[in-house]
Design a protein around this motif. Structure first.
Motif, mmCIF file in Angstrom:
data_model
loop_
_atom_site.group_PDB
_atom_site.id
_atom_site.type_symbol
_atom_site.label_atom_id
_atom_site.label_comp_id
_atom_site.label_asym_id
_atom_site.label_seq_id
_atom_site.Cartn_x
_atom_site.Cartn_y
_atom_site.Cartn_z
ATOM 1 N N ASP A 128 0.819 -1.219 0.000
ATOM 2 C CA ASP A 128 0.000 0.000 0.000
ATOM 3 C C ASP A 128 0.849 1.263 0.000
ATOM 4 N N TRP A 129 2.088 1.190 -0.498
ATOM 5 C CA TRP A 129 3.004 2.335 -0.441
ATOM 6 C C TRP A 129 2.491 3.547 -1.202
ATOM 7 N N VAL A 130 1.900 3.317 -2.365
ATOM 8 C CA VAL A 130 1.409 4.449 -3.152
ATOM 9 C C VAL A 130 0.307 5.164 -2.380
ATOM 10 N N ASP A 131 -0.656 4.408 -1.870
ATOM 11 C CA ASP A 131 -1.762 4.999 -1.120
ATOM 12 C C ASP A 131 -1.262 5.738 0.121
ATOM 13 N N ARG A 132 -0.356 5.108 0.873
ATOM 14 C CA ARG A 132 0.181 5.753 2.085
ATOM 15 C C ARG A 132 0.966 7.003 1.752
ATOM 16 N N SER A 133 1.782 6.951 0.708
ATOM 17 C CA SER A 133 2.572 8.125 0.313
ATOM 18 C C SER A 133 1.668 9.263 -0.129
ATOM 19 N N THR A 134 0.661 8.947 -0.934
ATOM 20 C CA THR A 134 -0.261 9.972 -1.424
ATOM 21 C C THR A 134 -1.006 10.629 -0.264
ATOM 22 N N LYS A 135 -1.467 9.827 0.666
ATOM 23 C CA LYS A 135 -2.229 10.364 1.809
ATOM 24 C C LYS A 135 -1.356 11.155 2.776
ATOM 25 N N SER A 136 -0.044 10.917 2.759
ATOM 26 C CA SER A 136 0.839 11.613 3.701
ATOM 27 C C SER A 136 1.205 13.023 3.243
ATOM 28 N N VAL A 137 0.990 13.335 1.961
ATOM 29 C CA VAL A 137 1.392 14.635 1.417
ATOM 30 C C VAL A 137 0.492 15.735 1.978
ATOM 31 N N ARG A 138 1.121 16.817 2.454
ATOM 32 C CA ARG A 138 0.370 17.928 3.037
ATOM 33 C C ARG A 138 1.138 19.235 2.863
ATOM 34 N N LEU A 139 0.411 20.334 2.879
ATOM 35 C CA LEU A 139 1.017 21.661 2.893
ATOM 36 C C LEU A 139 1.173 22.093 4.337
ATOM 37 N N ASP A 140 2.307 22.695 4.632
ATOM 38 C CA ASP A 140 2.520 23.211 5.980
ATOM 39 C C ASP A 140 3.507 24.370 5.893
ATOM 40 N N ARG A 141 3.635 25.080 7.001
ATOM 41 C CA ARG A 141 4.563 26.215 7.038
ATOM 42 C C ARG A 141 5.985 25.773 6.771
ATOM 43 N N GLY A 142 6.718 26.645 6.099
ATOM 44 C CA GLY A 142 8.119 26.376 5.820
ATOM 45 C C GLY A 142 8.490 26.806 4.414
ATOM 46 N N GLN A 143 9.779 26.906 4.191
ATOM 47 C CA GLN A 143 10.283 27.274 2.874
ATOM 48 C C GLN A 143 10.705 26.027 2.119
ATOM 49 N N GLY A 144 10.552 26.090 0.797
ATOM 50 C CA GLY A 144 11.106 25.050 -0.048
ATOM 51 C C GLY A 144 12.628 25.150 -0.030
ATOM 52 N N VAL A 145 13.281 24.110 -0.461
ATOM 53 C CA VAL A 145 14.743 24.023 -0.391
ATOM 54 C C VAL A 145 15.419 25.151 -1.173
ATOM 55 N N PHE A 146 15.004 25.398 -2.408
ATOM 56 C CA PHE A 146 15.610 26.432 -3.247
ATOM 57 C C PHE A 146 15.450 27.812 -2.605
ATOM 58 N N MET A 147 14.266 28.132 -2.107
ATOM 59 C CA MET A 147 14.033 29.443 -1.486
ATOM 60 C C MET A 147 14.794 29.583 -0.176
ATOM 61 N N ARG A 148 14.952 28.494 0.554
ATOM 62 C CA ARG A 148 15.741 28.542 1.789
ATOM 63 C C ARG A 148 17.201 28.845 1.477
ATOM 64 N N ILE A 149 17.738 28.206 0.432
ATOM 65 C CA ILE A 149 19.122 28.473 0.017
ATOM 66 C C ILE A 149 19.241 29.923 -0.455
ATOM 67 N N LEU A 150 18.274 30.387 -1.247
ATOM 68 C CA LEU A 150 18.295 31.776 -1.721
ATOM 69 C C LEU A 150 18.241 32.749 -0.545
ATOM 70 N N SER A 151 17.382 32.499 0.419
ATOM 71 C CA SER A 151 17.306 33.355 1.626
ATOM 72 C C SER A 151 18.648 33.395 2.348
ATOM 73 N N ASP A 152 19.264 32.229 2.501
ATOM 74 C CA ASP A 152 20.574 32.157 3.166
ATOM 75 C C ASP A 152 21.623 32.967 2.401
ATOM 76 N N MET A 153 21.622 32.858 1.087
ATOM 77 C CA MET A 153 22.620 33.560 0.280
ATOM 78 C C MET A 153 22.397 35.071 0.302
ATOM 79 N N ILE A 154 21.149 35.501 0.335
ATOM 80 C CA ILE A 154 20.841 36.930 0.466
ATOM 81 C C ILE A 154 21.404 37.454 1.784
#
Length: 185
Positions: A128-154
């Motif tokens: 049931d990995w596909v079903d479990r993985s799909t159900k686990s996906v959620r939006l939450d607070r935080g920056q994506g990896v690219f934007m976090r790196i960009l913020s750090d470099m700024i």
């Protein structure tokens, strides 16, 4: 016509939806509701590189921030952003106003206020990995990896460049006026 001496940095797919994972993208080319008002206001647009497309290609799977948050991907983001930051720093030093960065909330790379979480691991071909993985996906607070790196470099360069975000699920509701207010806070 005189130079406006100002620009905004946009996540790549806001100007080229074709860089997104297949199946994503709710507009045909560029997000007109955001891009056209910027152009009409005489503001330049600096298109950021797409770290996901240059790292995984167009045949990549949709992934979460946990999957992208690896040393190799962070190094890739930094490598892509070095020349961008060199130009931004030089532009600011020479009187150009960098109004800010516009990212895409929900993106595991370009999320500014929200990103996509929920990696479970495992194979997709058994149990049931596909079903479990799909159900686990959620939006939450935080920056994506690219934007976090960009913020750090700024910050590393001692610059002040604000960030704002859009949620692209309903592109017709995206407003440059709202984004501009967020950048000016």
């Amino acid at each position: 016509m005189a130079r406006g001496n100002r620009y905004v940095l946009l996540s790549h797919c806001l100007l080229n939806v074709n860089a997104k994972v297949l199946g994503y993208g709710s507009y045909s080319g560029a997000m007109k509701s955001l891009v056209l008002p910027i152009i009409e206001e005489g503001i330049g647009i600096f298109q950021l590189p797409c770290a996901e497309a240059t790292f995984g290609g167009l045949k990549r799977w949709g992934m979460t921030v946990e999957q992208y948050d690896t040393p190799a991907y962070r190094r890739h983001c930094r490598w892509l952003l070095e020349p961008v930051m060199d130009q931004v720093q030089d532009d600011i030093a020479n009187g150009v106003s960098v109004l800010g960065v516009v990212g895409i909330d929900g993106s595991p790379s370009c999320g500014v206020h929200q990103t996509c979480y929920g990696y479970c691991g495992g194979t997709i071909g058994s149990g049931d990995w596909v079903d479990r993985s799909t159900k686990s996906v959620r939006l939450d607070r935080g920056q994506g990896v690219f934007m976090r790196i960009l913020s750090d470099m700024i910050a590393e360069r001692g610059l002040s460049v604000p960030m704002a975000s859009i949620f692209e699920g309903k592109p017709s509701r995206v407003s440059w006026e709202e984004i501009k207010k967020e950048l000016q806070r």
